[in-house]
Design an enzyme around this catalytic site. Sequence first.
Site, PDB file in Angstrom:
ATOM      1  N   LYS A  23     -30.947  19.309  46.983  1.00 41.41           N
ATOM      2  CA  LYS A  23     -29.859  20.037  46.322  1.00 41.41           C
ATOM      3  C   LYS A  23     -29.624  19.517  44.911  1.00 41.41           C
ATOM      4  O   LYS A  23     -29.582  20.288  43.949  1.00 41.41           O
ATOM      5  CB  LYS A  23     -28.561  19.883  47.135  1.00 41.41           C
ATOM      6  CG  LYS A  23     -27.312  20.336  46.371  1.00 41.41           C
ATOM      7  CD  LYS A  23     -26.037  20.191  47.179  1.00 41.41           C
ATOM      8  CE  LYS A  23     -25.324  18.887  47.072  1.00 41.41           C
ATOM      9  NZ  LYS A  23     -24.483  18.677  45.893  1.00 41.41           N
ATOM     10  N   ASN A  24     -29.450  18.213  44.788  1.00 42.97           N
ATOM     11  CA  ASN A  24     -29.017  17.689  43.492  1.00 42.97           C
ATOM     12  C   ASN A  24     -30.122  17.714  42.431  1.00 42.97           C
ATOM     13  O   ASN A  24     -29.827  17.604  41.246  1.00 42.97           O
ATOM     14  CB  ASN A  24     -28.403  16.293  43.656  1.00 42.97           C
ATOM     15  CG  ASN A  24     -27.042  16.374  44.340  1.00 42.97           C
ATOM     16  OD1 ASN A  24     -26.463  17.464  44.452  1.00 42.97           O
ATOM     17  ND2 ASN A  24     -26.527  15.248  44.814  1.00 42.97           N
ATOM     18  N   ARG A  94     -19.892  21.530  40.548  1.00 42.76           N
ATOM     19  CA  ARG A  94     -19.987  20.405  39.628  1.00 42.76           C
ATOM     20  C   ARG A  94     -21.168  20.553  38.672  1.00 42.76           C
ATOM     21  O   ARG A  94     -21.102  20.222  37.494  1.00 42.76           O
ATOM     22  CB  ARG A  94     -20.151  19.117  40.464  1.00 42.76           C
ATOM     23  CG  ARG A  94     -20.080  17.850  39.661  1.00 42.76           C
ATOM     24  CD  ARG A  94     -18.675  17.597  39.220  1.00 42.76           C
ATOM     25  NE  ARG A  94     -18.578  16.547  38.233  1.00 42.76           N
ATOM     26  CZ  ARG A  94     -17.522  16.396  37.448  1.00 42.76           C
ATOM     27  NH1 ARG A  94     -16.498  17.190  37.543  1.00 42.76           N
ATOM     28  NH2 ARG A  94     -17.492  15.428  36.575  1.00 42.76           N
ATOM     29  N   CYS A 118     -16.794  18.623  44.582  1.00 46.08           N
ATOM     30  CA  CYS A 118     -16.015  17.909  45.603  1.00 46.08           C
ATOM     31  C   CYS A 118     -14.908  17.106  44.942  1.00 46.08           C
ATOM     32  O   CYS A 118     -15.090  16.576  43.845  1.00 46.08           O
ATOM     33  CB  CYS A 118     -16.925  16.953  46.381  1.00 46.08           C
ATOM     34  SG  CYS A 118     -18.162  17.784  47.369  1.00 46.08           S
ATOM     35  N   ARG A 123     -12.687  13.007  38.246  1.00 46.49           N
ATOM     36  CA  ARG A 123     -14.120  13.082  37.939  1.00 46.49           C
ATOM     37  C   ARG A 123     -14.296  13.298  36.444  1.00 46.49           C
ATOM     38  O   ARG A 123     -14.500  14.420  35.981  1.00 46.49           O
ATOM     39  CB  ARG A 123     -14.794  14.193  38.759  1.00 46.49           C
ATOM     40  CG  ARG A 123     -14.816  13.875  40.244  1.00 46.49           C
ATOM     41  CD  ARG A 123     -15.615  14.870  41.046  1.00 46.49           C
ATOM     42  NE  ARG A 123     -17.057  14.692  40.908  1.00 46.49           N
ATOM     43  CZ  ARG A 123     -17.949  15.277  41.706  1.00 46.49           C
ATOM     44  NH1 ARG A 123     -17.564  16.068  42.671  1.00 46.49           N
ATOM     45  NH2 ARG A 123     -19.248  15.069  41.526  1.00 46.49           N
ATOM     46  N   ASP A 126     -16.339  11.783  30.361  1.00 44.03           N
ATOM     47  CA  ASP A 126     -16.360  11.078  29.075  1.00 44.03           C
ATOM     48  C   ASP A 126     -17.770  10.602  28.700  1.00 44.03           C
ATOM     49  O   ASP A 126     -18.158  10.640  27.525  1.00 44.03           O
ATOM     50  CB  ASP A 126     -15.373   9.892  29.101  1.00 44.03           C
ATOM     51  CG  ASP A 126     -15.665   8.932  30.235  1.00 44.03           C
ATOM     52  OD1 ASP A 126     -15.719   9.386  31.398  1.00 44.03           O
ATOM     53  OD2 ASP A 126     -15.866   7.733  29.979  1.00 44.03           O
ATOM     54  N   ASP A 306     -23.291   9.313  49.047  1.00 44.96           N
ATOM     55  CA  ASP A 306     -23.367  10.593  49.758  1.00 44.96           C
ATOM     56  C   ASP A 306     -23.772  10.427  51.231  1.00 44.96           C
ATOM     57  O   ASP A 306     -23.832  11.412  51.966  1.00 44.96           O
ATOM     58  CB  ASP A 306     -24.339  11.549  49.038  1.00 44.96           C
ATOM     59  CG  ASP A 306     -23.821  11.952  47.668  1.00 44.96           C
ATOM     60  OD1 ASP A 306     -22.616  11.788  47.419  1.00 44.96           O
ATOM     61  OD2 ASP A 306     -24.621  12.424  46.838  1.00 44.96           O
ATOM     62  N   ARG A 400     -22.685  24.542  51.430  1.00 44.46           N
ATOM     63  CA  ARG A 400     -23.030  24.301  50.029  1.00 44.46           C
ATOM     64  C   ARG A 400     -24.309  23.478  49.932  1.00 44.46           C
ATOM     65  O   ARG A 400     -25.044  23.590  48.950  1.00 44.46           O
ATOM     66  CB  ARG A 400     -21.910  23.508  49.332  1.00 44.46           C
ATOM     67  CG  ARG A 400     -20.680  24.315  48.980  1.00 44.46           C
ATOM     68  CD  ARG A 400     -19.685  23.440  48.245  1.00 44.46           C
ATOM     69  NE  ARG A 400     -20.404  22.533  47.375  1.00 44.46           N
ATOM     70  CZ  ARG A 400     -20.054  21.276  47.131  1.00 44.46           C
ATOM     71  NH1 ARG A 400     -18.968  20.768  47.657  1.00 44.46           N
ATOM     72  NH2 ARG A 400     -20.772  20.514  46.344  1.00 44.46           N
TER      73      ARG A 400
HETATM   74  N1  EPU Z   1     -18.010   8.703  35.786  1.00 38.24           N
HETATM   75  C1  EPU Z   1     -17.272   8.377  34.681  1.00 38.24           C
HETATM   76  N2  EPU Z   1     -17.458   9.100  33.521  1.00 38.24           N
HETATM   77  C2  EPU Z   1     -18.362  10.102  33.448  1.00 38.24           C
HETATM   78  C3  EPU Z   1     -19.125  10.439  34.587  1.00 38.24           C
HETATM   79  C4  EPU Z   1     -18.924   9.706  35.737  1.00 38.24           C
HETATM   80  O1  EPU Z   1     -16.440   7.468  34.715  1.00 38.24           O
HETATM   81  O2  EPU Z   1     -18.477  10.701  32.363  1.00 38.24           O
HETATM   82  C5  EPU Z   1     -17.824   7.924  37.020  1.00 38.24           C
HETATM   83  C6  EPU Z   1     -17.339   8.809  38.172  1.00 38.24           C
HETATM   84  O3  EPU Z   1     -15.930   8.955  38.155  1.00 38.24           O
HETATM   85  C7  EPU Z   1     -17.858   8.055  39.369  1.00 38.24           C
HETATM   86  C8  EPU Z   1     -19.172   7.445  38.882  1.00 38.24           C
HETATM   87  O4  EPU Z   1     -19.097   7.464  37.457  1.00 38.24           O
HETATM   88  O5  EPU Z   1     -16.968   7.026  39.692  1.00 38.24           O
HETATM   89  C9  EPU Z   1     -20.442   8.157  39.298  1.00 38.24           C
HETATM   90  O6  EPU Z   1     -20.360   9.534  38.973  1.00 38.24           O
HETATM   91  P1  EPU Z   1     -21.657  10.404  38.653  1.00 38.24           P
HETATM   92  O7  EPU Z   1     -21.507  10.971  37.309  1.00 38.24           O
HETATM   93  O8  EPU Z   1     -22.878   9.606  38.968  1.00 38.24           O
HETATM   94  O9  EPU Z   1     -21.530  11.577  39.735  1.00 38.24           O
HETATM   95  P2  EPU Z   1     -21.865  13.106  39.533  1.00 38.24           P
HETATM   96  O10 EPU Z   1     -23.019  13.279  38.634  1.00 38.24           O
HETATM   97  O11 EPU Z   1     -20.621  13.874  39.249  1.00 38.24           O
HETATM   98  C10 EPU Z   1     -23.637  13.194  41.451  1.00 38.24           C
HETATM   99  C11 EPU Z   1     -23.849  13.998  42.700  1.00 38.24           C
HETATM  100  C12 EPU Z   1     -22.841  13.575  43.762  1.00 38.24           C
HETATM  101  C13 EPU Z   1     -22.959  12.074  44.016  1.00 38.24           C
HETATM  102  C14 EPU Z   1     -22.854  11.293  42.701  1.00 38.24           C
HETATM  103  C15 EPU Z   1     -23.128   9.811  42.884  1.00 38.24           C
HETATM  104  C16 EPU Z   1     -24.727  16.073  41.852  1.00 38.24           C
HETATM  105  C17 EPU Z   1     -24.511  17.517  41.599  1.00 38.24           C
HETATM  106  N3  EPU Z   1     -23.700  15.412  42.383  1.00 38.24           N
HETATM  107  O12 EPU Z   1     -22.319  13.496  41.011  1.00 38.24           O
HETATM  108  O13 EPU Z   1     -23.250  14.259  44.927  1.00 38.24           O
HETATM  109  O14 EPU Z   1     -21.937  11.648  44.889  1.00 38.24           O
HETATM  110  O15 EPU Z   1     -23.799  11.809  41.752  1.00 38.24           O
HETATM  111  O16 EPU Z   1     -24.395   9.594  43.405  1.00 38.24           O
HETATM  112  O17 EPU Z   1     -25.796  15.538  41.604  1.00 38.24           O
HETATM  113  C18 EPU Z   1     -23.021  15.372  46.980  1.00 38.24           C
HETATM  114  O18 EPU Z   1     -24.191  15.745  46.874  1.00 38.24           O
HETATM  115  O19 EPU Z   1     -22.367  15.460  48.034  1.00 38.24           O
HETATM  116  C19 EPU Z   1     -22.368  14.781  45.819  1.00 38.24           C
HETATM  117  C20 EPU Z   1     -21.056  14.701  45.704  1.00 38.24           C
END
Ligand code: EPU
Length: 433
Positions: A23-24, A94, A118, A123, A126, A306, A400
Amino acid sequence: MLEKFVVRGRNRLRGEVNISGAKNAAVAIIPATILSDGVCTIENIPNINDVTLIARILKEMGADVSMVDKTTMKIDSNGISSPVATCESVKRIRASSYLLGALLGKFHKAKVLSPGGCNFGVRPIDQHLKAFSSLGAKCKVESGVIDIKAEKLIGSSVYMDTVSVGATINALLASVKAEGTTVIENAAKEPHIVDLANFLNSMGADIMGAGTDSIKIKGVKKLGGTTYSIIPDQIEAGTYMVASAITSGDVLIKNVIPKHLESITAKLEEIGAEVTVFSEAVRVKASNVLKKCTIKTMAHPGFPTDMQPQFASLLSVSDGTSIITEGVWENRFKYVEELNKMGANISVEGKVAVIEGTAGKSLIGAPVKAIDLRAGAALILAALTCEGKTTIDNIEQIERGYEDIVFKLSSLGGDIKKVFVPGDESLDLELAL
Ligand code: EPU
């Protein structure tokens, strides 16, 4: 009509299951096609709602998107003429944040609604914006719309203050066609980052080091069409590994990259499950009550956040007191209330959950609600061990990200059905079966 899953527990899962595409990776690769001047054929696409949604957004923006067969998607994004994504669907997923990087990379500007996804607490984006700024873009966020513009994108050093999958992906998308060289430091190393980089390279990009914490991107002028096959889904595979372990089952999980599953395999072995690793499959077998453990989630190659809810279900029926510390998200234990309704004994203090295992005693079926995707998967896993019937609400969250979950679990001997009921919670579900 409401859709629910009805699960009757206590069946041991046995047999073989095929894992779908990741998925991701898919939700990053689909928007990445915006950068291509050619036609992209993407194989091993999972048939899940998040993929349908991101593909629909591209279509609404003007791309020509079609399914060649059940798992192959063809995308010609040349019809996208405006760097704007403000349709309502953007808020529901997302991964729509990846439109920012892709549109910026192609048009040097992007206007995108703030993305959904989610709810694990705040989230922030920045680090995404910091990456764009490092490449020379100006970003503002006004009334829920992210607006980014750059005269030109110039390769630069992008240092991530926190390891972020999304920000690393957006930095890759925005920099592949920038002038000069970009280096992303403290980059995320998840398998889907590597998959996206391989996809971009197959279109003609020059990216080195994906999968390490320093990724070097030499900007190219043009990206062409490609045919590319998406990697198997690490988390879907991990979920079926736990499904086998929690039901004292014996399941061969096929079409996986075992290297991506190492942290999950190690935890399952630590608590007493037997895992046999083949070149493209893993077999998980459990015959006795499993033991307790401690888990701390972290960025790859650490234990994936996850997989955290699914392990909470497993440890709820294991022997002893387990501790899970959530190291990635601010608030990812909202599902605990639902598991406790089924007789689990989990208490949460901030980012730490303490789980008193039942040492093999069954949980009890109950009406519960999928708070988010992986939380929903955790409820199904717990329900598979329950005495009696569990009804799971809000299953669109689960759909999803899990392809054909009813079919896959049923073919392993699980008793799970999808039922359709009128929108009145008080109706007896049995009538609808
Ligand atoms: N964070 C920041 N600033 C940013 C971005 C992230 O502080 O600009 C923090 C977040 O608040 C969090 C951490 O960094 O504490 C990690 O966030 P990340 O950006 O890695 O997460 P994401 O890209 O929004 C993806 C997956 C999630 C998975 C996370 C962590 C996708 C579409 N989503 O989210 O997957 O939990 O990485 O591995 O790739 C899922 O598949 O169920 C899912 C939620």
